[in-house]
Design a protein around this motif. Structure first.
Motif, mmCIF file in Angstrom:
data_model
loop_
_atom_site.group_PDB
_atom_site.id
_atom_site.type_symbol
_atom_site.label_atom_id
_atom_site.label_comp_id
_atom_site.label_asym_id
_atom_site.label_seq_id
_atom_site.Cartn_x
_atom_site.Cartn_y
_atom_site.Cartn_z
ATOM 1 N N LEU A 217 7.331 39.848 61.182
ATOM 2 C CA LEU A 217 7.136 40.669 62.381
ATOM 3 C C LEU A 217 6.357 39.922 63.455
ATOM 4 O O LEU A 217 6.588 40.132 64.647
ATOM 5 C CB LEU A 217 6.428 41.969 62.014
ATOM 6 N N SER A 218 5.451 39.035 63.059
ATOM 7 C CA SER A 218 4.745 38.217 64.046
ATOM 8 C C SER A 218 5.716 37.294 64.775
ATOM 9 O O SER A 218 5.668 37.149 66.008
ATOM 10 C CB SER A 218 3.653 37.387 63.363
ATOM 11 N N MET A 219 6.624 36.680 64.016
ATOM 12 C CA MET A 219 7.622 35.814 64.637
ATOM 13 C C MET A 219 8.585 36.620 65.497
ATOM 14 O O MET A 219 9.036 36.159 66.557
ATOM 15 C CB MET A 219 8.378 35.042 63.559
ATOM 16 N N LEU A 220 8.916 37.833 65.064
ATOM 17 C CA LEU A 220 9.780 38.697 65.873
ATOM 18 C C LEU A 220 9.112 39.018 67.205
ATOM 19 O O LEU A 220 9.739 38.950 68.265
ATOM 20 C CB LEU A 220 10.095 39.984 65.117
ATOM 21 N N ALA A 221 7.818 39.362 67.162
ATOM 22 C CA ALA A 221 7.098 39.687 68.393
ATOM 23 C C ALA A 221 7.047 38.480 69.322
ATOM 24 O O ALA A 221 7.265 38.603 70.538
ATOM 25 C CB ALA A 221 5.680 40.165 68.057
ATOM 26 N N ALA A 222 6.775 37.297 68.757
ATOM 27 C CA ALA A 222 6.722 36.084 69.579
ATOM 28 C C ALA A 222 8.088 35.774 70.181
ATOM 29 O O ALA A 222 8.197 35.412 71.360
ATOM 30 C CB ALA A 222 6.242 34.904 68.734
ATOM 31 N N GLY A 223 9.135 35.942 69.383
ATOM 32 C CA GLY A 223 10.478 35.668 69.884
ATOM 33 C C GLY A 223 10.906 36.615 70.985
ATOM 34 O O GLY A 223 11.487 36.188 71.992
#
Length: 384
Positions: free
Chosen positions: A232-238
């Motif tokens: 989810l952290s990578m999703l938010a950054a993306g």
């Protein structure tokens, strides 16, 4: 259908799982009977915090939520993910599922690919094709007609497997009622626990145990990649990158598609040369700020490389699902989430996981380099 019996095929499955939007929602909760989103190809896309698929699905199903329960028949492929996933109805083609808890109770007419914290194939479940399962704990109490591969911390078999079984885990148990009509190949740092009534009709082969599995957590350690916070952290950054700088989010993936070999070579060069170059700058007083800047930016560049590959995988999955471009913001988030989970589960595959993660970072970072290079030359040509 994909074969599950070669290392290359296992990596392809890991990269293409189509399995897998995950635990948290990107839209308000709803049940399948009240709100469905159907594409031009007839596929159904659903996301929410608590989903119950209570209406038959004629074509493919893509569902992601906190809890997902499939109660009615899916007419084609199903790709389901969530904190908790329960499949009670038949899936007429391939089933791909991922989550914290995955429970398969309905029949699958094609192949089954499932991964999660714990995965269970229930007593009533019949998988007509082969199965590939990975998790912390994996239990097979049902029937698998064409062989199985399992990677887990703990593996328990009490059902029937018609083909060969390849089991790789910290602890492997053949419980009462277990029947393996093919051969059994297994690798474990511990002895195989086999009930006297469990049957293996073919040969029994104890394969060499990978060195990493002799450590305390064995293969379960790899499942750390499959952590909701990381995904989810990578999703938010993306999505932040996509909203603020859409060209920067889309450009590297297009560069990879157009120049894959150049992207790979440039990515390798950047990954392995930036740290020593930074150190060389730091040993000189005048270059100290540059060296510090390079070291500080290095983790960010690796993250951007990883995201570029995730965007590429998401776009490829969307293309396979016949989704036109450009997609809506919500649809883009769904496919990016799917791609991030694909990469996370691929990273949990023993032997191949580390290679997959390095390849994702290297290829994505090279895509950024190629995109910046081509953009610069294009702007310079236009200016001249």
């Amino acid at each position: 259908m994909l074969s599950l019996h070669t290392p290359i095929s296992r990596m392809r499955i890991g990269m293409l799982l189509v399995c897998l939007p995950l635990c948290l929602s990107i839209s308000p909760a709803y049940s399948a009977s009240s709100q469905l989103q159907t594409s031009e190809a007839g596929n159904t896309y659903i996301s929410g915090s608590d989903l119950v698929i209570a209406t038959p699905i004629a074509a493919d199903l893509f569902a992601a939520g906190g809890r997902v329960s499939v109660e009615r028949e899916v007419g084609a492929d199903a790709a389901v993910a969530g904190g908790s996933v329960t499949i009670r109805a038949p899936v007429r083609q391939d089933l791909r599922a991922a989550g914290g808890h995955v429970d398969i109770e309905g029949n699958t007419d094609g192949e089954l690919v499932a991964a999660g914290g714990d995965v269970r194939v229930g007593e009533a479940a019949v998988v007509a094709g082969s199965a590939w399962l990975a998790g912390g704990d994996v239990t097979v109490a049902g029937k698998i007609r064409k062989g199985v591969r399992i990677y887990a911390g703990n593996i328990a078999i009490s059902g029937e497997i018609d083909g060969d079984a390849h089991l790789y885990g910290q602890q492997i148990k053949l419980l009462p009622g277990a029947i393996i009509r093919g051969s059994l190949f297994y690798a474990s740092p511990n002895d195989l626990i086999r009930d006297p009534s469990a049957q293996v009709l073919g040969t029994l082969t104890h394969e060499p145990t990978p060195p990493d599995w002799s450590k305390e957590h064995g293969p379960r350690r790899a499942m750390a990649w499959f952590h909701p916070f990381f995904v989810l952290s990578m999703l938010a950054a993306g999505m932040l990158l996509y909203v603020l700088f859409p060209a920067a989010a889309l450009g590297p993936q297009r560069a990879i598609r157009q120049y894959p070999l150049r992207s790979l070579l440039l990515g390798l060069a950047l990954v392995f040369t930036i740290p020593p170059v930074a150190i060389l700058f730091m040993v000189t007083v005048i270059g100290l700020p540059i060296g510090f800047a390079l070291l500080l930016l290095y983790p960010l560049s690796l993250m951007l490389g990883y995201l570029a590959t995730a965007f590429l995988i998401g776009r490829q999955v969307a293309t396979a699902a016949k989704q036109p471009e450009p997609a809506s913001l919500k649809r883009y988030a769904l496919f990016l989430l799917l791609a991030l989970i694909v990469l996370s589960i691929a990273a949990a595959i023993p032997f191949l996981g580390g290679i997959v993660m390095i390849a994702a970072v290297v290829l994505g970072l090279g895509g950024w380099a190629v995109w910046i290079q081509t953009s610069y030359h294009g702007a310079r040509t236009a200016h001249e």
